[in-house]
Design a protein around this motif. Sequence first.
Motif, PDB file in Angstrom:
ATOM      1  N   ILE A 149       3.601  -2.943  -8.706  1.00 23.01           N
ATOM      2  CA  ILE A 149       3.973  -3.390  -7.368  1.00 23.01           C
ATOM      3  C   ILE A 149       4.659  -4.735  -7.488  1.00 23.01           C
ATOM      4  O   ILE A 149       4.146  -5.661  -8.121  1.00 23.01           O
ATOM      5  CB  ILE A 149       2.743  -3.479  -6.445  1.00 23.01           C
ATOM      6  CG1 ILE A 149       2.105  -2.091  -6.311  1.00 23.01           C
ATOM      7  CG2 ILE A 149       3.133  -4.022  -5.077  1.00 23.01           C
ATOM      8  CD1 ILE A 149       0.838  -2.071  -5.493  1.00 23.01           C
ATOM      9  N   ALA A 150       5.836  -4.825  -6.886  1.00 25.87           N
ATOM     10  CA  ALA A 150       6.593  -6.071  -6.903  1.00 25.87           C
ATOM     11  C   ALA A 150       5.780  -7.189  -6.257  1.00 25.87           C
ATOM     12  O   ALA A 150       4.964  -6.932  -5.368  1.00 25.87           O
ATOM     13  CB  ALA A 150       7.913  -5.880  -6.161  1.00 25.87           C
ATOM     14  N   ALA A 156      10.601  -4.335   5.162  1.00 22.10           N
ATOM     15  CA  ALA A 156       9.641  -4.805   4.164  1.00 22.10           C
ATOM     16  C   ALA A 156       9.168  -3.663   3.285  1.00 22.10           C
ATOM     17  O   ALA A 156       9.101  -3.798   2.058  1.00 22.10           O
ATOM     18  CB  ALA A 156       8.452  -5.477   4.848  1.00 22.10           C
ATOM     19  N   VAL A 157       8.849  -2.533   3.894  1.00 19.34           N
ATOM     20  CA  VAL A 157       8.400  -1.374   3.118  1.00 19.34           C
ATOM     21  C   VAL A 157       9.504  -0.931   2.167  1.00 19.34           C
ATOM     22  O   VAL A 157       9.265  -0.725   0.969  1.00 19.34           O
ATOM     23  CB  VAL A 157       7.947  -0.217   4.035  1.00 19.34           C
ATOM     24  CG1 VAL A 157       7.684   1.050   3.225  1.00 19.34           C
ATOM     25  CG2 VAL A 157       6.709  -0.628   4.830  1.00 19.34           C
ATOM     26  N   ALA A 158      10.728  -0.801   2.672  1.00 16.65           N
ATOM     27  CA  ALA A 158      11.845  -0.367   1.826  1.00 16.65           C
ATOM     28  C   ALA A 158      12.093  -1.359   0.692  1.00 16.65           C
ATOM     29  O   ALA A 158      12.335  -0.959  -0.460  1.00 16.65           O
ATOM     30  CB  ALA A 158      13.101  -0.192   2.670  1.00 16.65           C
ATOM     31  N   GLY A 204       0.793  -1.226   0.000  1.00 14.24           N
ATOM     32  CA  GLY A 204       0.000   0.000   0.000  1.00 14.24           C
ATOM     33  C   GLY A 204       0.820   1.267   0.000  1.00 14.24           C
ATOM     34  O   GLY A 204       0.351   2.312  -0.438  1.00 14.24           O
ATOM     35  N   LEU A 205       2.063   1.177   0.484  1.00  8.72           N
ATOM     36  CA  LEU A 205       2.913   2.365   0.573  1.00  8.72           C
ATOM     37  C   LEU A 205       3.873   2.534  -0.597  1.00  8.72           C
ATOM     38  O   LEU A 205       4.688   3.443  -0.596  1.00  8.72           O
ATOM     39  CB  LEU A 205       3.721   2.328   1.882  1.00  8.72           C
ATOM     40  CG  LEU A 205       2.901   2.451   3.163  1.00  8.72           C
ATOM     41  CD1 LEU A 205       3.802   2.305   4.390  1.00  8.72           C
ATOM     42  CD2 LEU A 205       2.142   3.768   3.213  1.00  8.72           C
ATOM     43  N   THR A 241      11.497  -0.395  -3.246  1.00  5.13           N
ATOM     44  CA  THR A 241      12.661  -0.458  -4.135  1.00  5.13           C
ATOM     45  C   THR A 241      12.443  -1.453  -5.271  1.00  5.13           C
ATOM     46  O   THR A 241      12.745  -1.163  -6.434  1.00  5.13           O
ATOM     47  CB  THR A 241      13.922  -0.814  -3.333  1.00  5.13           C
ATOM     48  OG1 THR A 241      14.100   0.166  -2.303  1.00  5.13           O
ATOM     49  CG2 THR A 241      15.160  -0.851  -4.215  1.00  5.13           C
ATOM     50  N   ALA A 242      11.912  -2.624  -4.952  1.00  3.66           N
ATOM     51  CA  ALA A 242      11.641  -3.616  -6.003  1.00  3.66           C
ATOM     52  C   ALA A 242      10.589  -3.102  -6.985  1.00  3.66           C
ATOM     53  O   ALA A 242      10.716  -3.297  -8.198  1.00  3.66           O
ATOM     54  CB  ALA A 242      11.191  -4.934  -5.378  1.00  3.66           C
ATOM     55  N   SER A 243       9.582  -2.427  -6.459  1.00  5.33           N
ATOM     56  CA  SER A 243       8.517  -1.897  -7.326  1.00  5.33           C
ATOM     57  C   SER A 243       9.027  -0.793  -8.240  1.00  5.33           C
ATOM     58  O   SER A 243       8.498  -0.591  -9.336  1.00  5.33           O
ATOM     59  CB  SER A 243       7.355  -1.384  -6.471  1.00  5.33           C
ATOM     60  OG  SER A 243       6.773  -2.449  -5.751  1.00  5.33           O
ATOM     61  N   ALA A 244      10.064  -0.095  -7.800  1.00  2.92           N
ATOM     62  CA  ALA A 244      10.665   0.958  -8.617  1.00  2.92           C
ATOM     63  C   ALA A 244      11.658   0.399  -9.639  1.00  2.92           C
ATOM     64  O   ALA A 244      12.237   1.157 -10.417  1.00  2.92           O
ATOM     65  CB  ALA A 244      11.367   1.978  -7.721  1.00  2.92           C
TER      66      ALA A 244
END
Length: 136
Positions: free
Chosen positions: A35-36, A107-109, A28-29, A113-116
């Motif tokens: 989204i990865a 997890a958020v980071a 969500g963030l 990062t993976a989604s980017a």
Amino acid sequence: MSIEAPVGIVLVSHSRAVATAVAALAQGLTGSATIAPVAPAGGTQDGGLGTSSELISTAAAAVNRGEGVAILVDLGSAVLTVKTLLAEGDELPDNTRLVDAPFVEGAVAAVVTASAGGDLDAVVAAASEAYQYRKV
């Protein structure tokens, strides 16, 4: 830094509810259209507290897109379970790494990062750097 397929993320907790909630929070963030893949692997096969090598292996296979899988864990025996799976060599996808990071912030980071489009090294670094986040 952009790759064709995103790095997969597996979140291992002793609690199914915790793993699922952290996965939802991280996804969500992201603030990203892409989204990865993220899979929670929480609790035991029967829904109790603990860790399950079967759930971890299944989650890793589900998020594997060929660019690597980053596994974040909550507590000690989860670390041991993942280390055992890595040592066995055939239970997890190639290029799977256990990440030393705080569970929620890492997890958020990792997911952001993976989604980017970050590669596995960038995902691991971002999650690990979450130890340095200051709250006060």
